[in-house]
Design a protein around this motif. Structure first.
Motif, PDB file in Angstrom:
ATOM      1  N   UNK A 246      -5.463 -17.177  -7.415  1.00 53.36           N
ATOM      2  CA  UNK A 246      -4.275 -16.357  -7.145  1.00 53.36           C
ATOM      3  C   UNK A 246      -3.570 -16.907  -5.911  1.00 53.36           C
ATOM      4  N   UNK A 247      -2.511 -17.680  -6.137  1.00 52.01           N
ATOM      5  CA  UNK A 247      -1.742 -18.230  -5.026  1.00 52.01           C
ATOM      6  C   UNK A 247      -0.565 -17.309  -4.719  1.00 52.01           C
ATOM      7  N   UNK A 248      -0.426 -16.964  -3.446  1.00 49.32           N
ATOM      8  CA  UNK A 248       0.661 -16.089  -2.994  1.00 49.32           C
ATOM      9  C   UNK A 248       1.208 -16.619  -1.681  1.00 49.32           C
ATOM     10  N   UNK A 249       2.516 -16.468  -1.484  1.00 49.65           N
ATOM     11  CA  UNK A 249       3.044 -16.688  -0.148  1.00 49.65           C
ATOM     12  C   UNK A 249       2.604 -15.526   0.735  1.00 49.65           C
ATOM     13  N   UNK A 250       2.613 -15.748   2.031  1.00 47.78           N
ATOM     14  CA  UNK A 250       2.260 -14.656   2.943  1.00 47.78           C
ATOM     15  C   UNK A 250       3.222 -13.493   2.814  1.00 47.78           C
ATOM     16  N   UNK A 251       4.484 -13.788   2.502  1.00 42.07           N
ATOM     17  CA  UNK A 251       5.452 -12.714   2.309  1.00 42.07           C
ATOM     18  C   UNK A 251       5.115 -11.901   1.061  1.00 42.07           C
ATOM     19  N   UNK A 252       4.731 -12.586  -0.029  1.00 45.85           N
ATOM     20  CA  UNK A 252       4.324 -11.869  -1.240  1.00 45.85           C
ATOM     21  C   UNK A 252       3.087 -11.021  -0.977  1.00 45.85           C
ATOM     22  N   UNK A 253       2.114 -11.581  -0.267  1.00 49.51           N
ATOM     23  CA  UNK A 253       0.911 -10.818   0.073  1.00 49.51           C
ATOM     24  C   UNK A 253       1.266  -9.591   0.896  1.00 49.51           C
ATOM     25  N   UNK A 254       2.135  -9.761   1.877  1.00 54.47           N
ATOM     26  CA  UNK A 254       2.543  -8.632   2.720  1.00 54.47           C
ATOM     27  C   UNK A 254       3.181  -7.542   1.889  1.00 54.47           C
ATOM     28  N   UNK A 255       4.017  -7.930   0.922  1.00 55.06           N
ATOM     29  CA  UNK A 255       4.638  -6.940   0.046  1.00 55.06           C
ATOM     30  C   UNK A 255       3.610  -6.138  -0.731  1.00 55.06           C
ATOM     31  N   UNK A 256       2.568  -6.785  -1.200  1.00 53.18           N
ATOM     32  CA  UNK A 256       1.522  -6.072  -1.941  1.00 53.18           C
ATOM     33  C   UNK A 256       0.746  -5.123  -1.028  1.00 53.18           C
ATOM     34  N   UNK A 257       0.526  -5.539   0.203  1.00 56.70           N
ATOM     35  CA  UNK A 257      -0.179  -4.670   1.142  1.00 56.70           C
ATOM     36  C   UNK A 257       0.673  -3.467   1.528  1.00 56.70           C
ATOM     37  N   UNK A 258       1.956  -3.689   1.731  1.00 58.06           N
ATOM     38  CA  UNK A 258       2.860  -2.563   2.015  1.00 58.06           C
ATOM     39  C   UNK A 258       2.822  -1.554   0.877  1.00 58.06           C
ATOM     40  N   UNK A 259       2.893  -2.062  -0.351  1.00 60.05           N
ATOM     41  CA  UNK A 259       2.878  -1.169  -1.514  1.00 60.05           C
ATOM     42  C   UNK A 259       1.558  -0.413  -1.614  1.00 60.05           C
ATOM     43  N   UNK A 260       0.465  -1.085  -1.278  1.00 61.90           N
ATOM     44  CA  UNK A 260      -0.860  -0.469  -1.405  1.00 61.90           C
ATOM     45  C   UNK A 260      -1.041   0.720  -0.478  1.00 61.90           C
ATOM     46  N   UNK A 261      -0.354   0.710   0.671  1.00 56.84           N
ATOM     47  CA  UNK A 261      -0.490   1.825   1.620  1.00 56.84           C
ATOM     48  C   UNK A 261       0.753   2.698   1.663  1.00 56.84           C
ATOM     49  N   UNK A 262       1.707   2.404   0.786  1.00 53.08           N
ATOM     50  CA  UNK A 262       2.913   3.225   0.719  1.00 53.08           C
ATOM     51  C   UNK A 262       3.864   3.030   1.878  1.00 53.08           C
TER      52      UNK A 262
END
Length: 323
Positions: A246-262
């Protein structure tokens, strides 16, 4: 069988220890486990709480740079899984000395003790960062090492020492190189636990540069299973890349983390890029797949959700380590 796990109270080492004692790796079922850990800031005895009363576990405090202590602990070992290392790139940039002495000298001390004591196999756990940065494609195991940080340079040095002990002395050494790990119990200086714990506290998260740096994400459970396969079936003297797929940019990863905690994008704080920041890592893990039957089993979305839930449910753990 007696297995010594260096750094066995750290993030990766403790996961490996807990799984061995749960008989999660068929080839290591019933093994006795000896943890050797210096219990510096990232080594936490709490990481071993689920197995502390297991009669097959022995925990030894010691520094891998100490030949006498290492010799005492490795006596009678059949297998060494060497996870102990200084690993945080930012810390290596601000001060490299501990990285050189622990990762290079400490590895040499362990290798010499394993040779002197007749240890059956030595698995050296390393990182994809030793390859440097790759714009396109993925690194095979025979790619030249081009490390760019003091941390990765020290790990490259330890890799070469491990290889030399096989080629020179015939020590049964196997080297693994993993992509970016994540999962429960990871010390909150690394990006996923750092961002999750800050967001759970209502704080912003520091995103380096343009956020375009790419990493391949590997759940710690998949990584440790790859280590176990290398320990049980890997060929002596060989290197095995372990990837997550699973390759992600750090920005993409950050977006997923933001979504995970609302949380929203206003929680992102742009900060100057890290010195010498490698743009992209990507390992070719077809060798361990074809030779040893490895495949990552933890889908990233499920693994990330479980990781976020663990930090949400174990605030006391990360508040204690953040002090």
């Amino acid at each position: 069988m007696r297995v010594v796990v260096t750094g066995g109270a750290g993030f990766i080492g403790s996961h490996f220890v807990r799984t061995v004692l749960a008989d999660g790796y068929p080839g290591l079922a019933g093994a006795e486990v000896v943890v050797l850990d210096a219990f510096t800031y990232a080594g936490r005895i709490e990481n071993l709480d689920p197995v502390r009363d297991d009669p097959r576990l022995r925990v030894e405090r010691g520094d891998i740079r100490d030949p006498q202590r290492v010799g005492e602990v490795l006596a009678g070992a059949d297998l060494v899984v060497h996870c102990a290392a200084e690993t945080h790139v930012d810390r290596s940039i601000s001060g490299a000395a501990d990285f050189v002495t622990t990762n290079v000298t400490g590895t040499q001390v362990l290798l010499q003790a394993a040779l002197d004591l007749g240890v059956g196999r030595f698995v050296h756990v390393s990182t994809d960062e030793v390859y440097g940065s790759i714009e396109h494609g993925s690194w095979p195991e025979d790619h030249p090492l081009e490390p760019n940080s003091p941390y990765s340079a020290a790990k490259a040095g330890s890799d070469l020492l491990a290889r030399s002990y096989h080629r020179t002395h015939g020590l049964d050494v196997v080297i693994t190189r993993c992509s970016n790990n994540y999962g429960p119990h990871q010390f909150p200086e690394k990006v996923i636990p750092l961002f999750v714990t800050r967001l759970l506290d209502g704080r912003t998260v520091p995103l380096y540069g343009d956020g375009g740096n790419v990493r391949d994400w590997l759940h710690v459970d998949d990584h440790c299973r790859g280590i176990a396969l290398a320990a049980q079936k890997g060929r002596a003297g060989e290197i095995y890349n372990i990837g997550g797929g699973t390759e992600l940019t750090n920005l993409e990863l950050t977006g997923r983390l933001l979504a995970a905690v609302g949380a929203g994008e206003e929680m992102i704080e742009r900060v100057p890029d890290r010195k010498g920041h490698d743009r992209r890592y990507s390992v070719d893990w077809s060798k361990i797949r074809d030779e040893l039957g490895y495949e990552p089993r933890v889908p990233f979305d499920r693994g990330l959700a479980g990781t976020v839930a663990w930090y949400r449910d174990n605030r006391s753990w990360w508040e204690a380590v953040n002090r």
